[in-house]
Each structure stands twice: as C-alpha cells, then as structure tokens.
Design a protein around this motif. Structure first.
Motif, short mmCIF file in Angstrom:
data_model
loop_
_atom_site.label_atom_id
_atom_site.label_comp_id
_atom_site.label_asym_id
_atom_site.label_seq_id
_atom_site.Cartn_x
_atom_site.Cartn_y
_atom_site.Cartn_z
N MET A 30 0.83 -1.20 0.00
CA MET A 30 0.00 0.00 0.00
C MET A 30 0.87 1.26 0.00
O MET A 30 0.60 2.22 -0.72
CB MET A 30 -0.92 -0.01 1.22
N PHE A 31 1.94 1.24 0.82
CA PHE A 31 2.83 2.39 0.90
C PHE A 31 3.47 2.67 -0.45
O PHE A 31 3.53 3.82 -0.91
CB PHE A 31 3.90 2.13 1.97
N MET A 32 3.98 1.60 -1.11
CA MET A 32 4.61 1.76 -2.41
C MET A 32 3.61 2.26 -3.45
O MET A 32 3.94 3.12 -4.28
CB MET A 32 5.23 0.44 -2.85
N ASN A 33 2.41 1.73 -3.42
CA ASN A 33 1.39 2.17 -4.38
C ASN A 33 1.06 3.65 -4.20
O ASN A 33 0.81 4.37 -5.18
CB ASN A 33 0.13 1.33 -4.23
N ALA A 34 1.05 4.12 -2.96
CA ALA A 34 0.77 5.53 -2.70
C ALA A 34 1.86 6.42 -3.29
O ALA A 34 1.59 7.51 -3.82
CB ALA A 34 0.63 5.77 -1.20
N LEU A 35 3.12 5.95 -3.21
CA LEU A 35 4.23 6.74 -3.74
C LEU A 35 4.19 6.85 -5.26
O LEU A 35 4.83 7.73 -5.83
CB LEU A 35 5.56 6.14 -3.29
N MET A 36 3.46 5.94 -5.93
CA MET A 36 3.37 6.01 -7.39
C MET A 36 2.76 7.34 -7.85
O MET A 36 2.98 7.77 -8.98
CB MET A 36 2.52 4.85 -7.90
N ALA A 37 2.02 8.00 -6.96
CA ALA A 37 1.41 9.28 -7.31
C ALA A 37 2.46 10.34 -7.64
O ALA A 37 2.18 11.31 -8.35
CB ALA A 37 0.52 9.77 -6.17
N PHE A 38 3.68 10.16 -7.13
CA PHE A 38 4.72 11.16 -7.37
C PHE A 38 5.29 11.08 -8.79
O PHE A 38 6.03 11.99 -9.19
CB PHE A 38 5.85 11.00 -6.34
N ILE A 39 4.96 10.05 -9.54
CA ILE A 39 5.41 10.00 -10.94
C ILE A 39 4.74 11.11 -11.75
O ILE A 39 5.44 11.94 -12.34
CB ILE A 39 5.14 8.61 -11.55
N PRO A 40 3.41 11.18 -11.79
CA PRO A 40 2.80 12.31 -12.51
C PRO A 40 3.06 13.65 -11.84
O PRO A 40 3.18 14.68 -12.52
CB PRO A 40 1.30 11.97 -12.51
N ILE A 41 3.16 13.65 -10.51
CA ILE A 41 3.42 14.91 -9.81
C ILE A 41 4.77 15.49 -10.24
O ILE A 41 4.90 16.69 -10.51
CB ILE A 41 3.39 14.69 -8.28
N SER A 42 5.80 14.63 -10.30
CA SER A 42 7.14 15.11 -10.69
C SER A 42 7.13 15.64 -12.12
O SER A 42 7.77 16.66 -12.42
CB SER A 42 8.16 13.98 -10.55
N LEU A 43 6.40 14.97 -13.02
CA LEU A 43 6.33 15.42 -14.41
C LEU A 43 5.62 16.77 -14.51
O LEU A 43 6.04 17.65 -15.27
CB LEU A 43 5.61 14.37 -15.25
N LEU A 44 4.55 16.93 -13.73
CA LEU A 44 3.84 18.22 -13.73
C LEU A 44 4.72 19.34 -13.18
O LEU A 44 4.75 20.45 -13.73
CB LEU A 44 2.55 18.10 -12.91
N LEU A 45 5.42 19.05 -12.09
CA LEU A 45 6.28 20.06 -11.49
C LEU A 45 7.38 20.50 -12.45
O LEU A 45 7.73 21.68 -12.51
CB LEU A 45 6.90 19.52 -10.20
N LYS A 46 7.93 19.54 -13.21
CA LYS A 46 9.05 19.85 -14.10
C LYS A 46 8.60 20.52 -15.39
O LYS A 46 9.16 21.56 -15.78
CB LYS A 46 9.80 18.54 -14.40
N TYR A 47 7.62 19.95 -16.06
CA TYR A 47 7.32 20.37 -17.42
C TYR A 47 6.09 21.28 -17.56
O TYR A 47 5.92 21.93 -18.59
CB TYR A 47 7.13 19.12 -18.31
N VAL A 48 5.25 21.32 -16.55
CA VAL A 48 4.05 22.16 -16.64
C VAL A 48 4.17 23.41 -15.77
O VAL A 48 4.00 24.54 -16.25
CB VAL A 48 2.78 21.37 -16.24
#
Length: 382
Positions: free
Chosen positions: A1-19
């Motif tokens: 569950m903990f690892m699955n929750a951290l998967m949210a940072f994949i799109p978050i990191s892309l948004l922070l960098k490129y958007v």
C-alpha cells in the motif's frame, strides 16, 4: 500500500518539471519519491520474469537487475559531469546495503524472536568478496599517491591518465570475477546454493506469477520511467544542494544511494520478519558485492565509451575508511552464523556515524585524492 501511494509522485514530478516549472528542490524531491516505488516494481517484475525463464536464467536476472535503478541514476549523473557524486553514490550504496539494510533487517527480525541463525559458510563467502572489494576499490587511490612519491613523480596530467588506465583494468577484473561468481553459484555449485536456500527458507516463487508479456512490459516500462525520473533528478541536483545548504557529495553518498537501493532494504526487512534471516543476509551483502563488482566497474566502462571518463580514485579518505569499515563490521557480525537485534543496532550505529561524518566533510575532488591517500596511509602506519 505504501509503495502504491508513492506512485502518485510520478505524474506529480512530471507536472512540477514540465508544466509548472517549479523550483529544482521540488522537482528533486518528487523525482526521489517517484523512483522508490519504481525500483520496487522493477524488482517484482524481475522475479516474475524469472519464473518463466527457469532457475539459472532467473537467478541471473535477479542479480543483474537488482541494482538497475541505482545504475540508471548514476549514469545520468555521470553524463551531467558530476563524477565525484557518482563515486559518492557508489560508496553510499556499499555502506547503505551492508550497514543500513542489513542492520534494519537484523533489528526487525531480532525484536520479535530469539537469535536468528543462517548459513555461516555462505555469509563467509560473501564476506570474502567484500574484502576483495576493499582491496580493489582502495588500490587506485593508493596508486595515485604512489605516483606522487619522489621516485615516481608523475605530473598531474600523466597521473590522471594512469589513474584512468588502472581503473579500466580494475573494472575489467571486477566484472570477470562477478561473472565467475555467477557461474559458481548458478552453474557449477547451484545444487549447494539451492540446498542452502531450502534450509533457510529460500525465495520461492510468486504465489500468482504474472504472464511473461506483462512481466516484460512492467520491466521495460519501469526502466524507462526510472530513466526519465533520473534525468530530472540529475538536472536538479546542483540547485537542490545549494538551496538546502548541503554538498552534492552528501546528497550522493546518502540520499541517492538510499533511493537507488530502497527496494533491497524493504526486501531484506520483509524476509527477516518472515524468519528467513539467511535470505535477508544474502540480499543485503549480495547487493553490496554487486555494487562493487558490477555497478562501479560498469560505470567506469560506460563513462569511458561515452566520453565522460571516471576513475576509481576516491577523493576523500573518509570513503576509503567507510568501505574498510563495512568489510570489518559485517564480517564480525555474520561470522558465527547468528544475529541478535543488538548486533543490528551496532550496524545502524556505524552507518549513522559515517553519515554524520559525510554531512560535515568538505570533499576536495579527484585532484586531491593522492594527497588524501597520503594522509590516510600515514595515519594507518602511525
């Protein structure tokens, strides 16, 4: 569950960098948190591919892809020109796997149970390989110092060329030893190691194996995403270090090393909690050996062919001391084939002390490695 929750940072990191074009610190933190679950998914995909590939090829896949996340991170940092950070990451991975990962596993197992036992002979072989690591990773720094002695007196440029040639030679030797170790454990003596795994509650197979196409898809997709996150991480490294008031050296030896090997820590703790201490020891020490015998020499060869040469001359004597401390401490803890929770505390204490020293140290870079080695040799001789 903990690892699955951290998967949210994949799109978050892309948004922070490129958007949103957020500050580098935010991008760095999000990329770090995104790589952690990706590394775990890469490990799990490898295990499922191994089910379809058979025991020999499966074992090869497990040990080869075990440090893939760490290798990808290091390659992008190497391409950005931060050679000393890559060396720091190598050091951090060695001490992190052997001290932090194994220490957490021993504490996790020992708090709830009596002393945990495992195959001392297998641990002894891994310890012997750790001492090979000490010799081969400290040799280039001592060689660099030797070339500065009056009888040799090589100029700085010539010395750097010799350091690179020696590092390439040592890298080839280490990779050959690693391959021969695979032959030993997976081919010529596979029955012995299979018996040891059985006696200690071996890995076993996933309860519901994924299909081969799905396993390969996750493996390839996870590798591609880790590469993307690593590119963002390396680009934000320098600015993040400045904003936090930390050295890039410290981020490499502690933060990047822990991120790249976090999946191994979790696996070692999980199996230790299940009473499979032998497997936890093999994961922690085996990952340490793999960093020294495969990851580090591969980075030397990759840097050479990509035009970003990296030698194995560590710029800080503290790194050499840390590598030596790993071999001595792990051997002392595992030589009797038995562990208690307090021995895990001792490993964690050594790691904490080294981390504190790395926090305060001010590295001088590769050009000062020979002088650093001179001071180290004199201190050891005294």
């Amino acid at each position: 569950m903990f690892m699955n929750a951290l998967m949210a940072f994949i799109p978050i990191s892309l948004l922070l960098k490129y958007v949103f074009h957020s500050p580098p610190l935010w991008v760095f933190a999000a990329a770090v948190l995104a790589i952690v679950p990706l590394a775990d998914w890469l490990r799990r995909a490898t295990e499922h591919v191994a089910v379809h590939a058979g025991p020999t090829i499966g074992g090869l896949l497990n040990v080869t892809f075990g440090n893939m996340a760490e290798l990808i991170i290091a390659i992008f940092i190497l391409l950005s020109g931060n050679v000393e950070v890559v060396k720091a990451q190598i050091t951090g991975s060695i001490i992190g796997n052997a001290l932090l990962g194994l220490g957490l596993a021993i504490v996790a197992a020992g708090l709830a149970r009596a002393p945990q036992r495992f195959n001392a002979a297998n641990a002894g072989q891994l310890s012997a390989m750790l001492f090979l690591t000490v010799i081969t990773l400290t040799l280039p720094a001592v060689f660099d110092y030797t070339e500065q002695l009056p009888g040799f007196a090589a100029e700085a440029g010539q010395r750097g060329n010799l350091d690179e040639k020696l590092s390439l030679g040592v890298a080839v030797i280490l990779i050959v030893v690693y391959l021969l170790n695979l032959v030993y454990t997976l081919v010529t003596h596979k029955d012995v190691f299979a018996l040891a795994d059985s006696d200690e509650g071996g890995h076993g197979q996933p309860a519901q194996p994924w299909s081969l196409p799905l396993s390969l898809g996750v493996l390839l997709g996870g590798t591609a995403l880790i590469a993307l996150e690593s590119e963002m991480l390396s680009g934000a490294l320098e600015a993040t270090a400045g904003q936090l008031g930390l050295s890039e050296f410290f981020l490499g030896v502690i933060v990047l090393a822990v991120v790249g090997n976090f999946a191994e820590y979790l696996a070692a703790v999980y199996f230790a909690r299940q009473g499979q201490m032998g497997l936890a020891v093999n994961i922690a020490i085996g990952a340490t050996v793999q960093v020294a015998l495969l990851t580090a020499p591969l980075l030397v060869l990759i840097g050479y062919f990509l035009g970003h040469p990296m030698n194995l001359v560590f710029g800080s004597p503290l790194e050499i001391i840390a590598i030596i401390a790993v071999a001595l401490t792990v051997t002392a803890v595992t030589k009797d084939g038995e562990t208690t929770w307090f021995e895990g505390v001792l490993l964690l204490a050594v790691y904490a002390a080294l981390a504190l020293a790395f926090y305060f140290v001010t590295p001088r870079g590769a050009e000062g490695a020979g002088e650093a080695a001179l001071h180290l040799v004199r201190a050891l001789a005294a």
